[in-house]
Design a protein around this motif. Structure first.
Motif, PDB file in Angstrom:
ATOM      1  N   THR A 137      50.729  39.178  27.196  1.00 45.69           N
ATOM      2  CA  THR A 137      49.462  38.851  27.856  1.00 45.69           C
ATOM      3  C   THR A 137      48.424  38.389  26.831  1.00 45.69           C
ATOM      4  O   THR A 137      47.768  37.363  27.019  1.00 45.69           O
ATOM      5  CB  THR A 137      48.933  40.069  28.626  1.00 45.69           C
ATOM      6  N   SER A 166      47.209  29.721  28.515  1.00 44.52           N
ATOM      7  CA  SER A 166      46.524  29.772  29.810  1.00 44.52           C
ATOM      8  C   SER A 166      45.008  29.907  29.666  1.00 44.52           C
ATOM      9  O   SER A 166      44.243  29.263  30.397  1.00 44.52           O
ATOM     10  CB  SER A 166      47.083  30.914  30.662  1.00 44.52           C
ATOM     11  N   PHE A 207      42.627  40.929  32.309  1.00 41.61           N
ATOM     12  CA  PHE A 207      43.339  39.995  33.176  1.00 41.61           C
ATOM     13  C   PHE A 207      42.894  40.122  34.630  1.00 41.61           C
ATOM     14  O   PHE A 207      42.997  39.152  35.396  1.00 41.61           O
ATOM     15  CB  PHE A 207      44.850  40.173  33.022  1.00 41.61           C
ATOM     16  N   MET A 260      40.131  37.693  34.816  1.00 40.42           N
ATOM     17  CA  MET A 260      40.635  36.328  34.940  1.00 40.42           C
ATOM     18  C   MET A 260      41.182  36.060  36.348  1.00 40.42           C
ATOM     19  O   MET A 260      41.089  34.934  36.852  1.00 40.42           O
ATOM     20  CB  MET A 260      41.728  36.077  33.902  1.00 40.42           C
ATOM     21  N   MET A 261      41.721  37.087  36.972  1.00 47.25           N
ATOM     22  CA  MET A 261      42.207  36.927  38.353  1.00 47.25           C
ATOM     23  C   MET A 261      41.035  36.600  39.278  1.00 47.25           C
ATOM     24  O   MET A 261      41.104  35.674  40.096  1.00 47.25           O
ATOM     25  CB  MET A 261      42.916  38.205  38.810  1.00 47.25           C
ATOM     26  N   SER A 277      39.789  33.154  38.778  1.00 50.12           N
ATOM     27  CA  SER A 277      40.636  32.183  39.461  1.00 50.12           C
ATOM     28  C   SER A 277      40.256  32.068  40.938  1.00 50.12           C
ATOM     29  O   SER A 277      40.233  30.967  41.506  1.00 50.12           O
ATOM     30  CB  SER A 277      42.109  32.592  39.337  1.00 50.12           C
ATOM     31  N   SER A 325      36.119  38.524  30.078  1.00 50.94           N
ATOM     32  CA  SER A 325      37.541  38.799  29.933  1.00 50.94           C
ATOM     33  C   SER A 325      37.912  39.026  28.466  1.00 50.94           C
ATOM     34  O   SER A 325      38.652  39.957  28.134  1.00 50.94           O
ATOM     35  CB  SER A 325      38.357  37.628  30.496  1.00 50.94           C
ATOM     36  N   PHE A 338      47.505  35.594  36.778  1.00 45.12           N
ATOM     37  CA  PHE A 338      46.794  36.661  36.069  1.00 45.12           C
ATOM     38  C   PHE A 338      46.993  38.019  36.744  1.00 45.12           C
ATOM     39  O   PHE A 338      47.030  39.053  36.070  1.00 45.12           O
ATOM     40  CB  PHE A 338      45.302  36.324  35.984  1.00 45.12           C
TER      41      PHE A 338
END
Length: 501
Positions: free
Chosen positions: A306, A313, A382, A385-386, A389, A408, A473
């Motif tokens: 990750t 990413s 993460f 980041m989710m 998104s 993040s 993520f």
């Protein structure tokens, strides 16, 4: 009295720590300068000066490069233990890395020179990386409570170089082209070489004379017969393979190589662990330490799979979905790669002070618990980041605030500081003396394996796959939390196996 001064001359730590940290800082400058630009250069069109590769291929190459860097630390550690010694291995590694940067700077004439430069950097880092960490560990007695703090300071040196590199290399690439941006890191490597030869080595000699230190810093633990011959044969075979690839006789597929590397590295690491456990002549306590190492190796692999999505990413998210315009000027995408290092520089002293304060109050947090904290905070990173998104999706693909990435990176950095320097410290502490370099090499293989996995995952950030971003993520969050729960229940049994924790 003089002995005490040398042993605590650098803010309470051994004098050689400063120049060793500076040596590592400039070597890391060279690496992170390339790391921040690598995928952006490869996906750029020919007209933009790039290689015009598709994103999955480019991301896979980033993963292969990073994975190979750390994979090379195993033979690098073996050569240091059995032939070169830590000092000579570091010197040779630095020279190879410098040659790699020179080759990359000349890649404007041929893409082959770019890939040849990456190979030189891989070989050089294999020698350099384990030795610098081992040399830090040699400065401290096994139960010295300054050890974790010392490695955190060393880690700050790494991140100072990592912070400066994307800013300088990213700006040079933006203003003067990719090749100069990629090649400028070579200057940092030359500085690293000069510091190590003229400052770090004399520091260690003085420390050896006035305080005493394990002699393996300057000579091998044991000498293996014919090792030089086997090494040059291996290098010869590698040269033939690279030449055949360069002239097009051998065609390679980066994505398939990545998938095969994951299987090969996993199997090879377990087999090598078994060899050390059963056939390296270890004592019972040393075997217990290796069991602890195996558990932490698996845990760290999930962490690095990750964490090492930063150059893939995270980098692509910054380029495609992050608003980078400030006062009419577009921030270079590579600059976002400096955020993690900036947080390390600012947060590392705070976390180091926290560990020391808790230790003085007899409330010391075990290394296993620190590992688990690292996993948990990375999961939070993460999760951010989710949600970032989802914000992109709700805006129908429009760019979102850079604060998502900054927050993040903040949690990711806390996770890194709780796990990575502590991992280095613990590995140098529990590694059996006769195979210390090899155990450090195995530790870096966890980063290798995680990096290859990260490369496969990171290439999925594309405009036509926008709906897959939250799952990309989110899956990382689920995996990390599962690992955290497992490690929580294993914490006490692992602590009982360790005499050093």
């Amino acid at each position: 009295m003089r002995k005490i001064d040398i042993d605590s001359a650098f803010i309470g730590h051994p004098k050689p720590l400063l120049n060793l940290a500076l040596t590592e800082m400039w070597e890391r400058f060279s690496f992170y300068g390339i790391r921040s630009l690598l995928i952006l250069f490869m996906i750029a069109t020919i007209n933009e000066g790039g290689l015009n590769l598709d994103r999955p291929t480019a991301s896979a190459i980033v993963g292969i490069f990073a994975g190979s860097l750390y994979l090379a630390t195993l033979p690098g550690g073996y050569l240091a233990d059995n032939w070169l010694g830590q000092k000579n291995a570091t010197l040779i590694g630095a020279l190879l890395i410098a040659l790699g940067h020179l080759s990359i700077a000349l890649s404007i004439f041929s893409p082959f020179m770019f890939f040849l430069g990456l190979i030189f950097i891989v070989l050089g880092t294999g020698l350099f990386k384990t030795c610098s960490s081992v040399m830090v560990g040699l400065l401290y007695k096994q139960k010295d409570k300054r050890r974790d703090s010392g490695f955190t300071i060393f880690y700050m040196g790494i991140n100072l170089g990592a912070f400066i590199a994307p800013i300088i290399c990213g700006l040079v690439a933006k203003e003067y082209g990719w090749h100069l941006g990629l090649g400028v890191g070579g200057v940092g490597m030359l500085i690293s070489l000069v510091i190590f030869y003229f400052k770090t080595i004399p520091d260690f000699k003085e420390f050896e004379e006035k305080v005493g230190i394990d002699s393996t810093w300057a000579k091998p633990t044991r000498y293996k017969k014919n090792i030089a011959i086997y090494t040059f044969i291996a290098l010869g075979l590698l040269s033939v393979f690279v030449l055949l690839c360069g002239i097009g006789i051998i065609q390679l597929n980066a994505v398939n190589i990545s998938k095969n590397m994951i299987a090969i590295i996993s199997i090879a690491a377990l087999l090598y662990f078994g060899y050390l456990f059963f056939f390296a002549g270890l004592q019972s306590d040393e075997r217990k330490n290796l069991i602890v190492f195996l558990v932490l190796f698996i845990t760290a692999t999930f962490f690095w799979s990750t964490f090492e999505q930063q150059p893939t990413s995270f980098n692509l998210f910054a380029q495609d979905y992050t608003d980078r315009i400030i006062f009419g000027w577009e921030i270079p995408t590579a600059w976002f790669q400096s955020i993690n290092s900036l947080f390390v520089i600012t947060l590392a002293p705070i976390m180091s002070a926290i560990w020391i304060a808790l230790s003085k109050r007899n409330k010391e947090v075990s290394s296993i618990a620190k590992f688990n904290l690292g996993i948990i905070f990375t999961a939070i990173s993460f999760a951010v980041m989710m949600f970032a998104s989802y914000a992109v999706l709700s805006n129908e693909g429009l760019q979102v605030s850079p604060l998502w990435l900054i927050v993040s990176y903040f949690f990711l950095t806390i996770g890194e500081l709780a796990l990575s320097p502590i991992g280095l410290s613990l590995m140098t502490s529990i590694a059996p003396k006769m195979i210390r370099g090899q155990v450090m090499g195995l530790w870096f293989i966890s980063i290798s394996l995680g990096s290859v996995v990260a490369g496969l995952i990171g290439g999925e950030v594309e405009a036509d796959k926008l709906e897959s971003l939250p799952n990309l993520f989110g899956n990382a969050v689920v995996c990390l939390l599962i690992i955290a729960v497992i490690l929580f229940f294993l914490k006490n049994p692992l602590k009982k196996m360790l005499k050093t924790d």
